[in-house]
Design an enzyme around this catalytic site. Sequence first.
Site, PDB file in Angstrom:
ATOM      1  N   GLU A  61       0.859  -1.184   0.000  1.00 44.31           N
ATOM      2  CA  GLU A  61       0.000   0.000   0.000  1.00 44.31           C
ATOM      3  C   GLU A  61       0.889   1.225   0.000  1.00 44.31           C
ATOM      4  O   GLU A  61       2.107   1.121   0.213  1.00 44.31           O
ATOM      5  CB  GLU A  61      -0.936  -0.008   1.214  1.00 44.31           C
ATOM      6  CG  GLU A  61      -0.220   0.132   2.538  1.00 44.31           C
ATOM      7  CD  GLU A  61      -1.129  -0.038   3.757  1.00 44.31           C
ATOM      8  OE1 GLU A  61      -2.181  -0.695   3.658  1.00 44.31           O
ATOM      9  OE2 GLU A  61      -0.768   0.475   4.820  1.00 44.31           O
ATOM     10  N   HIS A  90      -3.863   3.522   8.129  1.00 48.17           N
ATOM     11  CA  HIS A  90      -2.639   2.987   8.725  1.00 48.17           C
ATOM     12  C   HIS A  90      -1.653   4.130   8.952  1.00 48.17           C
ATOM     13  O   HIS A  90      -1.471   4.970   8.067  1.00 48.17           O
ATOM     14  CB  HIS A  90      -1.973   1.977   7.786  1.00 48.17           C
ATOM     15  CG  HIS A  90      -2.653   0.650   7.765  1.00 48.17           C
ATOM     16  ND1 HIS A  90      -2.594  -0.181   6.676  1.00 48.17           N
ATOM     17  CD2 HIS A  90      -3.382   0.003   8.702  1.00 48.17           C
ATOM     18  CE1 HIS A  90      -3.273  -1.294   6.949  1.00 48.17           C
ATOM     19  NE2 HIS A  90      -3.762  -1.199   8.171  1.00 48.17           N
TER      20      HIS A  90
END
Lengths: 305, 368
Positions: free
Chosen positions: A222, A261
């Site tokens: 990611e 995150h």
Amino acid sequence: MTDIFELLKGKQNSKGNFQKQPVIVQGITGKYGTRHTKLMIEYGTNIVAGVTPGKGGQKFENSVPIYETIKEAVDKTGAKISIMFVPAKFFLGAAKDALEAGIKLLVAIPEHVPVHDTMKIVALAKQKDAIVIGPNTPGVMIPELIKIGIMPASPFKFGNIVVLSKSGTLLYEICNNLSNSGFGQCITIGVGGDPINGTRLTDALDMVKDYPDLEGIVVVGEIGGDAEEVLAQKIIDENFNKPVVAYIAGRSAPKEKIMGHAGAIVMGNYGSAESKITMFSKANIPVAKRPIEVPVLLAGKIEKK
Amino acid sequence: MRLLEYQAKELFKEYGIRVPTSIVSKDVESGRKDAEKIGYPFVIKAQVPVGGRGKAGGIQKCHNEDEFELKYPQVLNMTIKGEKTRAVLLEKMSEYEKEIYLSLFLNRSKRCYTIISSAEGGVEIESVKNQVIREIGLGDVTKKVAEEVAKEIGLDANSITYFVDILQKLSKLTMEKEAELTEINPLVILKDGSMMALDGKIMTDDNSNFRHKELTKYQEKTELEKKAEESGFSLVELDGNIAVIGNGAGLVMSTLDMLTDNGGKAACFLDVGGTATTESVYEALTLISRMKNVKAVLVNLYGGIVKTTIVASAFLQAYDDKIIILPVFARLMGAESEKSKEMLKDSETQLSPSIEEAINKVVMEVNK
């Protein structure tokens, strides 16, 4: 380097069997710890002890002994693996105690651990020749054998594919797709979504690359940082020739925003999806546009071999 | 947390790093008073948590009152890369000889801090040439290392002393505040060889906020972001019209990507966290109901350990309480999804077996 497969399932004995290795749970009596300890036991993980200060001497579910300290738990059981469910602000202390007590594989579930605390533990783990997975990880598992983490059981089937992931739910989603397409997994490692990981994607590659039956590797990345770029470079440099495919989440994310995150943030070009996809193409690693495409790309790669 | 320039400069000052005289304001009346105090000419600087404001016109020279009346409101009402100006900094113009670059950042793949410096400053880091890069551990930069960096970028003997002082102070700030990035760009060298920070950028580690109560005052969160944080969600507000909810940051980012690929525009990124409950999903729907411009909701949940029926219950409750009146398109994967479909069949929620189908439907709905 410590062999992660050996740590998890021991050495093959003369009959060709493995002995599942004992596991300690730090923070076994918390809500989260309790729930997942039950699920891990259900999966077949050999949970031998728990640690909760103030509850030493009690038993978890009338069977697993609880100790005051991790040192006591290690001394009594000889376990080399610990999974921790402690709150983020207690991570540093709990991880230090675990590594000093002789834990060789520490799976750190907590999210929101300060980066400096992780850096201190990374340094200590290096000194002690121990593996830290996480923090902010779903854990590590060998499907159908041992689960040290919070992942649901259903997406995972045993096979010969390695899956390395920064994300939890995407790991489940992609493994579900893989399992449905006949690609079982020999190990899945959640490296975690934090800026600093105890086990980086490159470390994880080193752990799995010599697995005898390895057929391919799926990398679920990611935006944020440069772990994917460094991994791609390593694959080029080492001329690693097993099939590798990737998926990168966050192509459409705005810059300079933390996307859930702590590690998922693009600063300038640092951490951008384009940068990662470009590096993967250089390493001849196809990148899926959607999670459902991962098995298709993998099948293509394996066939070409 | 990304500090605004004036906040970064407050910290610089606290650590003894010299900055130009400046005053921050949030309305034109206060600005006028500040202008008198500072005296013309000065620079008007938009305070936005995003880079590239110079190019966007967020930094304006101001020589007199007429210019002030024209430019201050302009800068105050500016939106740069989707970010509204939070405040306006009036700053005394400085005369200097040279611009250089200095930063300390968390090097993720090497798991250490890295000093980056260059004799060419004032431009974005990507275009900074002749970078000197030095990896350092967790801890203050030693005098020896700082001197080596100063020499490597080619400073003369007089400037080296000032540079070493600033680098050591910057490293102290970085370690003590647990910053992931501290950047001075440009760091300017004045006629006498001394140095001053003309701009400042600091990113701190949100996860260490509990150890830094002193930084709380710098937090600039919208009402919705505050509510989201209280509920343990991650929320990023975006400028489209489809609210995107899911569990797990990776899954929600992935949903956002697929939606964008199909021509949809997201109104928000909302991650309810790896473990969804009836309460948390209900709370998420409540948050979305308070957002403007939302025309439809896209839900992507991978219920692993969480049963999807728990999510379905949240929807039913939200309909009962009239929290959501918007069309909802959902893909609920995992345990008990058949039962959830049964529960939701008479509701406004349209369930799809795949995320691709849910996305197609939601995009068609908002384009109707």
